[in-house]
Scaffold this active site. Sequence first.
Site, PDB file in Angstrom:
ATOM      1  N   GLU A 131      37.136  18.353   6.214  1.00 34.91           N
ATOM      2  CA  GLU A 131      38.670  18.841   6.064  1.00 34.91           C
ATOM      3  C   GLU A 131      38.686  19.137   4.203  1.00 34.91           C
ATOM      4  O   GLU A 131      39.315  20.221   4.851  1.00 34.91           O
ATOM      5  CB  GLU A 131      39.987  17.894   6.183  1.00 34.91           C
ATOM      6  N   SER A 273      41.147   9.193  16.132  1.00 39.10           N
ATOM      7  CA  SER A 273      40.205   9.377  16.565  1.00 39.10           C
ATOM      8  C   SER A 273      39.874   8.121  17.935  1.00 39.10           C
ATOM      9  O   SER A 273      38.403   8.741  18.622  1.00 39.10           O
ATOM     10  CB  SER A 273      38.779  10.141  15.790  1.00 39.10           C
TER      11      SER A 273
END
Length: 316
Positions: A131, A273
């Site tokens: 990210e 996740s």
Amino acid sequence: MTKPALTLYLAAPRGFCAGVDRAIKIVEMALQKWGAPVYVRHEIVHNKFVVDGLRDKGAVFVEELEDCPDDRPVIFSAHGVPKAVPAEAARRQMVFVDATCPLVSKVHIEAERHAANGLQMVMIGHAGHPETIGTMGQLPDGEVLLVETVADVAGLKVRDPAKLAFITQTTLSVDDTADIVTALQARFPAIVGPHKEDICYATTNRQAAVKAIAPKADALLVIGAPNSSNSKRLVEVGAAAGCNYAQLVQRADNIDWRALDGITSVGITAGASAPEVLVNEVIDAFRARFDVTLEMVETAQENVEFKVPRVLREPA
């Protein structure tokens, strides 16, 4: 033999966030639309169980675009990619779908807006995390300076202290980030922050639930992958909030039962996740060994949903 009594405090919210849900759906819909193989640049989300499941359905995971053939669709992971990646895919006339979480895309847009106003960017994030790489890659080299700790702020060499803005990775510790922001504002009083905090709702909510559980649990287990930033932050938050034993486990097989000997309460949560099936697996493992009382600790309710890209909603 009677099983020892144990209270399991189950965090809510936990597990999948809207961005992860959308990213997985994108891979599944791409496989339905174009058939296998569909290539995915980087793990779609940081969870081995999820990635292995998609691989079984025909997804091929690669680290770089150069590992993909021109004639098969490619999907960019939920973490986001540098601008150069879709540009290269377009140059190669590839079919590509961007599964970047919309809340990460919001940070990308923010960075570009500040840069257009002549501001140099300071990013609070973890070096090497996809990210961070993706967000820093929205602007030319040198336009985004990375800080990971309060100590890094003191060493920052900026172009103009009066023309600065900061952005953050979406999966950071809320408390640690607040300390870094305070340090930035003390050193650079003119620094511009985001309109709305960059740390996403899911990260904030999961950390709040852990803070509520940690003081009353003998141990905290966070179900998540070792490369999952938000999962690792949950372990740190639990420890900081007073839980003496906070551990990251990928699934029930990874639980160190000897370390839990003699305990009477355990907190359980899952990173953004980690699928709920792994949470249930862990609960079942405790039920096999203890007389379990399950107690939900709910600190927020989530009803966020993100649409998948239009290309997947249209017929082939």
